[in-house]
Design a protein around this motif. Structure first.
Motif, PDB file in Angstrom:
ATOM      1  N   MET A  81      24.640  16.498 -19.423  1.00 22.68           N
ATOM      2  CA  MET A  81      25.208  16.260 -20.734  1.00 22.68           C
ATOM      3  C   MET A  81      26.008  17.490 -21.146  1.00 22.68           C
ATOM      4  N   ARG A  82      27.032  17.268 -21.944  1.00 22.28           N
ATOM      5  CA  ARG A  82      27.868  18.372 -22.401  1.00 22.28           C
ATOM      6  C   ARG A  82      27.263  19.008 -23.647  1.00 22.28           C
ATOM      7  N   ILE A  83      27.813  20.141 -24.037  1.00 20.90           N
ATOM      8  CA  ILE A  83      27.228  20.931 -25.115  1.00 20.90           C
ATOM      9  C   ILE A  83      27.146  20.156 -26.430  1.00 20.90           C
ATOM     10  N   GLY A  84      28.164  19.363 -26.750  1.00 22.42           N
ATOM     11  CA  GLY A  84      28.127  18.570 -27.981  1.00 22.42           C
ATOM     12  C   GLY A  84      27.030  17.526 -27.973  1.00 22.42           C
ATOM     13  N   GLU A  85      26.816  16.934 -26.816  1.00 26.07           N
ATOM     14  CA  GLU A  85      25.751  15.935 -26.675  1.00 26.07           C
ATOM     15  C   GLU A  85      24.378  16.586 -26.820  1.00 26.07           C
ATOM     16  N   LEU A  86      24.210  17.760 -26.219  1.00 31.15           N
ATOM     17  CA  LEU A  86      22.937  18.473 -26.346  1.00 31.15           C
ATOM     18  C   LEU A  86      22.719  18.912 -27.784  1.00 31.15           C
ATOM     19  N   ALA A  87      23.763  19.375 -28.430  1.00 27.84           N
ATOM     20  CA  ALA A  87      23.643  19.771 -29.835  1.00 27.84           C
ATOM     21  C   ALA A  87      23.201  18.590 -30.693  1.00 27.84           C
ATOM     22  N   GLN A  88      23.810  17.446 -30.476  1.00 22.74           N
ATOM     23  CA  GLN A  88      23.453  16.261 -31.250  1.00 22.74           C
ATOM     24  C   GLN A  88      22.027  15.811 -30.941  1.00 22.74           C
ATOM     25  N   ALA A  89      21.632  15.846 -29.683  1.00 24.13           N
ATOM     26  CA  ALA A  89      20.293  15.404 -29.286  1.00 24.13           C
ATOM     27  C   ALA A  89      19.197  16.311 -29.820  1.00 24.13           C
ATOM     28  N   THR A  90      19.526  17.565 -30.090  1.00 27.85           N
ATOM     29  CA  THR A  90      18.508  18.530 -30.517  1.00 27.85           C
ATOM     30  C   THR A  90      18.634  18.951 -31.970  1.00 27.85           C
ATOM     31  N   GLY A  91      19.643  18.442 -32.663  1.00 28.18           N
ATOM     32  CA  GLY A  91      19.817  18.797 -34.069  1.00 28.18           C
ATOM     33  C   GLY A  91      20.237  20.240 -34.269  1.00 28.18           C
ATOM     34  N   THR A  92      20.957  20.777 -33.327  1.00 32.69           N
ATOM     35  CA  THR A  92      21.436  22.146 -33.444  1.00 32.69           C
ATOM     36  C   THR A  92      22.947  22.160 -33.323  1.00 32.69           C
ATOM     37  N   THR A  93      23.526  23.320 -33.194  1.00 27.67           N
ATOM     38  CA  THR A  93      24.980  23.436 -33.103  1.00 27.67           C
ATOM     39  C   THR A  93      25.383  23.953 -31.727  1.00 27.67           C
ATOM     40  N   LEU A 115      17.947  31.997 -22.566  1.00 31.24           N
ATOM     41  CA  LEU A 115      16.904  31.016 -22.855  1.00 31.24           C
ATOM     42  C   LEU A 115      17.201  29.647 -22.252  1.00 31.24           C
ATOM     43  N   ILE A 116      18.475  29.313 -22.120  1.00 35.61           N
ATOM     44  CA  ILE A 116      18.873  28.066 -21.469  1.00 35.61           C
ATOM     45  C   ILE A 116      19.980  28.382 -20.467  1.00 35.61           C
ATOM     46  N   THR A 117      20.170  27.476 -19.536  1.00 32.63           N
ATOM     47  CA  THR A 117      21.234  27.645 -18.548  1.00 32.63           C
ATOM     48  C   THR A 117      22.053  26.366 -18.468  1.00 32.63           C
ATOM     49  N   SER A 118      23.270  26.525 -17.988  1.00 29.28           N
ATOM     50  CA  SER A 118      24.133  25.372 -17.790  1.00 29.28           C
ATOM     51  C   SER A 118      24.897  25.545 -16.494  1.00 29.28           C
ATOM     52  N   ALA A 119      25.362  24.435 -15.996  1.00 29.19           N
ATOM     53  CA  ALA A 119      26.308  24.452 -14.878  1.00 29.19           C
ATOM     54  C   ALA A 119      27.691  24.298 -15.497  1.00 29.19           C
ATOM     55  N   ARG A 120      28.704  24.413 -14.680  1.00 27.83           N
ATOM     56  CA  ARG A 120      30.068  24.217 -15.176  1.00 27.83           C
ATOM     57  C   ARG A 120      30.698  23.034 -14.453  1.00 27.83           C
TER      58      ARG A 120
END
Length: 118
Positions: free
Chosen positions: A1-13, A25-30
């Motif tokens: 999932m992309r950053i906007g989707e994760l933000a929406q799913a977790t209620g954060t920005t 604290l978290i990692t992502s792939a590109r």
């Protein structure tokens, strides 16, 4: 999932998520286009991060919890490391409250004196 989707799913920005990533604290792939891509486990991890930050801990405090952030933090007994960090953070918060109360009292006294003179 992309950053906007994760933000929406977790209620954060997205900004907070980038901060968590910078803090390790978290990692992502590109993706090929350079977008950050997170796996599904990031939802639980971010939820735990938010819960601990909302409880008064800092991102630096959370470094101790990296191995546990993907699971249910409330399911087991708190570790000695968590208890130490929580007690230390509580002491910091108590000192800040004491200092802010003193400032408030000085301001209230100054306002009380000012209103008498005006």
């Amino acid at each position: 999932m992309r950053i906007g989707e994760l933000a929406q799913a977790t209620g954060t920005t997205p900004r907070a998520l980038r901060h968590y990533e910078q803090a390790g604290l978290i990692t992502s792939a590109r993706a090929a286009n350079g977008y950050r891509v997170y796996d599904e486990t990031a939802v639980a991890r971010v939820g735990n991060i938010r819960m601990l930050i909302d409880a008064g801990l800092t991102t630096d405090d959370l470094q101790v919890f990296l191995p546990c952030l993907d699971g249910d933090l409330l399911a087991g007994w708190p570790s000695p490391g968590f208890l130490r960090i929580a007690h230390d953070r509580l002491a910091v918060i108590d000192r800040r409250i004491t200092a802010q109360t003193a400032v408030r009292d000085r301001l209230a006294a100054a306002l009380s004196q000012a209103s008498v003179r005006c």
